[in-house]
Design an enzyme around this catalytic site. Structure first.
Site: not given
Length: 286
Positions: A2, A6, A15, A51, A129
Site C-alpha cells: 500500500r 493519504r 485524489r 481497491d 464487507y
C-alpha cells in the site's frame, strides 16, 4: 505494501480532483498514484493503486467511500435471497478491465525498473464487507451467516471465488508479478509450491519458521510490522537490522508485513527504506 496513500501530500493532491472509485476506474490516475512513491523513495517494487471492493461493485453492489468513515454499502446482503441480486461472476473480469489497463500502463511506464505487484481481497474479506455493509472489527454479521446460513455462505464464497480467480489471472496476464497472502501463515507450504518466485509474509510470521516451511528455492518478502514506523527513526533502524538478521542475506526482499497507514510520517517511511539499504550492505559484507 500500500505504497500510495493519504500519508503522501502528492497523493492527496491527485485524489482531490475526483471521488475515490472514479479514481480507481481511471487507468491514468491509478498509474500516476502507483508511480508517486517511487519518485519519492528508492523502492524496489511498485504496487498497483486500486481497491479490493471493486469486485463487489462488479458483482452489482453499490459501494461509496464516506469521508471519515470509509467504504459503505447502502444495501448490504441481509437475507439469502439477496444473493439473487448479484451478477454472474463470469462478468467480473470484463467489468474490471480498467484494472488490467492500469497494470499494463504502469508496467509500460516502469519500463523494467522494478516489478509490479497486483492484489485482490480474499473471498472471506469481501464477504464481510458485503454482509456488514462496511468495515467491522468483530465481523459479527458475517460470522452469523456462517453459522445460521451455512449453505448461503458457501454459495456467496463460491461466487466470490469464481469472480476472483479470473480477476487475478487477468492481473498476471496484464503484468502483475508477486504473491502475498495476509494471514496466510497456515498455507505457507502451499504458497511456496504455487509456482511463484516470491512469497510475501505478514508481520505475524517468524522468518526462520517461514524459511523452514518454504525451503531454500523460494524468495521470501517481508515483514516488519507497519506500526513500527510510528517509532523513532533510530528505533526503526534497530528493528530493520533485527529483521534483516533474522531473514539472512539469501533469497530475501525486505518489506513491511502489510500496508502503510494514512497518518504515517513520510520521513519515517524514508528512514525505513534507508535503514534497509544500510543494513543490507553491511549484511552482504559480512
Amino acid at each position: 505494501m500500500r505504497q500510495a496513500g493519504r500519508y503522501l501530500p502528492e497523493f492527496r493532491e491527485t485524489r482531490a480532483a475526483q471521488d475515490f472509485f472514479s479514481t480507481c476506474r481511471s487507468p491514468e490516475a491509478c498509474c500516476e498514484l502507483t508511480l508517486q512513491p517511487l519518485r519519492r523513495f528508492p523502492l524496489d517494487a511498485a504496487i498497483i493503486f486500486s481497491d479490493i471492493l471493486v469486485v463487489p461493485q462488479a458483482l452489482g453492489m453499490e459501494v461509496t467511500m464516506v469521508p471519515g468513515k470509509g467504504p459503505s454499502f447502502p444495501e448490504p446482503l441481509r437475507e439469502e435471497q439477496d444473493l439473487e441480486r448479484l451478477r454472474d461472476p463470469e462478468v467480473v473480469a470484463s467489468e474490471l478491465g480498467y484494472v488490467f489497463q492500469a497494470i499494463t500502463l504502469t508496467r509500460q511506464r516502469l519500463a523494467g525498473r522494478v516489478p509490479l505487484i497486483g492484489f485482490a481481497g480474499a473471498p472471506w474479506t469481501l464477504m464481510t464487507y458485503m454482509v456488514e455493509g462496511g468495515g467491522s472489527s468483530t465481523m459479527a454479521q458475517a460470522k452469523r451467516w456462517l453459522y445460521q446460513r451455512p449453505q448461503a455462505s458457501h454459495q456467496l464464497l463460491r461466487i466470490l471465488t469464481d469472480a476472483l480467480v479470473p480477476y487475478l489471472v487477468g492481473q498476471v496476464v496484464a503484468g502483475a508479478q508477486i504473491i502475498f497472502a495476509k494471514d496466510g501463515h497456515f498455507a505457507l507450504e502451499e504458497l511456496a509450491q504455487a509456482g511463484y518466485e516470491v512469497v510475501g509474509l505478514d508481520w505475524t510470521v517468524a522468518p526462520k519458521k517461514a524459511r523452514e516451511c518454504v525451503g531454500k528455492t523460494v524468495t521470501l518478502q517481508g515483514n516488519l510490522d507497519p506500526c513500527a514506523l510510528y517509532a523513532s527513526e533510530e528505533e526503526i533502524g534497530q528493528l530493520v537490522k533485527q529483521m534483516l538478521d533474522d531473514f539472512g542475506p539469501h533469497r530475501y526482499i525486505a518489506n513491511l508485513g502489510h500496508g502503510l497507514y494514512p497518518d504515517m510520517d513520510p520521513e519515517h517511511v524514508g528512514a525505513f527504506v534507508d535503514a534497509v539499504h544500510k543494513h543490507s550492505r553491511l549484511l552482504r559484507q559480512n
